[in-house]
Design a protein around this motif. Sequence first.
Motif, mmCIF file in Angstrom:
data_model
loop_
_atom_site.group_PDB
_atom_site.id
_atom_site.type_symbol
_atom_site.label_atom_id
_atom_site.label_comp_id
_atom_site.label_asym_id
_atom_site.label_seq_id
_atom_site.Cartn_x
_atom_site.Cartn_y
_atom_site.Cartn_z
ATOM 1 N N SER A 2 0.835 -1.194 0.000
ATOM 2 C CA SER A 2 0.000 0.000 0.000
ATOM 3 C C SER A 2 0.872 1.247 0.000
ATOM 4 O O SER A 2 1.881 1.307 0.709
ATOM 5 C CB SER A 2 -0.895 -0.004 1.238
ATOM 6 O OG SER A 2 -1.682 1.144 1.296
ATOM 7 N N CYS A 5 -3.379 5.506 2.393
ATOM 8 C CA CYS A 5 -4.742 5.100 2.724
ATOM 9 C C CYS A 5 -5.541 6.325 3.114
ATOM 10 O O CYS A 5 -5.011 7.303 3.643
ATOM 11 C CB CYS A 5 -4.759 4.042 3.813
ATOM 12 S SG CYS A 5 -4.089 4.558 5.396
ATOM 13 N N ILE A 66 -9.561 3.033 2.605
ATOM 14 C CA ILE A 66 -9.230 2.599 1.255
ATOM 15 C C ILE A 66 -7.710 2.670 1.108
ATOM 16 O O ILE A 66 -7.111 3.732 1.276
ATOM 17 C CB ILE A 66 -9.900 3.480 0.180
ATOM 18 C CG1 ILE A 66 -11.418 3.352 0.268
ATOM 19 C CG2 ILE A 66 -9.391 3.116 -1.213
ATOM 20 C CD1 ILE A 66 -12.165 4.255 -0.693
ATOM 21 N N ASN A 67 -7.101 1.526 0.797
ATOM 22 C CA ASN A 67 -5.664 1.486 0.514
ATOM 23 C C ASN A 67 -5.432 1.863 -0.938
ATOM 24 O O ASN A 67 -6.192 1.468 -1.816
ATOM 25 C CB ASN A 67 -5.101 0.085 0.771
ATOM 26 C CG ASN A 67 -5.034 -0.218 2.238
ATOM 27 O OD1 ASN A 67 -4.416 0.507 2.995
ATOM 28 N ND2 ASN A 67 -5.673 -1.291 2.647
ATOM 29 N N CYS A 111 -10.439 -0.625 -2.971
ATOM 30 C CA CYS A 111 -9.078 -0.124 -2.894
ATOM 31 C C CYS A 111 -8.940 0.898 -4.019
ATOM 32 O O CYS A 111 -9.878 1.132 -4.773
ATOM 33 C CB CYS A 111 -8.027 -1.228 -3.002
ATOM 34 S SG CYS A 111 -7.926 -2.035 -4.604
#
Length: 119
Positions: A2, A5, A66-67, A111
């Motif tokens: 990631s 975020c 949300i990554n 994502c």
Amino acid sequence: MSSWCDITTEHAENLVSFYESVMGWKKEPIDMGGYNDYVMMSSDGTPIGGICHKKGVNSDLPGGWINYFTVDDLTHSLANVQTKGGKQVGEIKHHGEDRFCTILDPSGAACALYEKNGE
């Protein structure tokens, strides 16, 4: 891995206060034209992520964290999202020269795909 975020929520200010207290993060307001979203910073000043209102440019995003995953070619990756049973959520957005877009994978998990330098 990631790259970033964000969380999109109806009550960003309350959530900012929560993460400041629980995690020791500091907020950096970002003017969104009539309201603020926030970049959250660690105690050493490293950006950790964002806490955003579910309105304006974020109105179509699902709630929750949300990554953002970095990809080499956003256009190609979005085409593969469709052919592999996922779904694009909203339009491609820009952060300077970079481009990103939120997706849902085939299981419904959200994502975002992030392309550096808008290539």
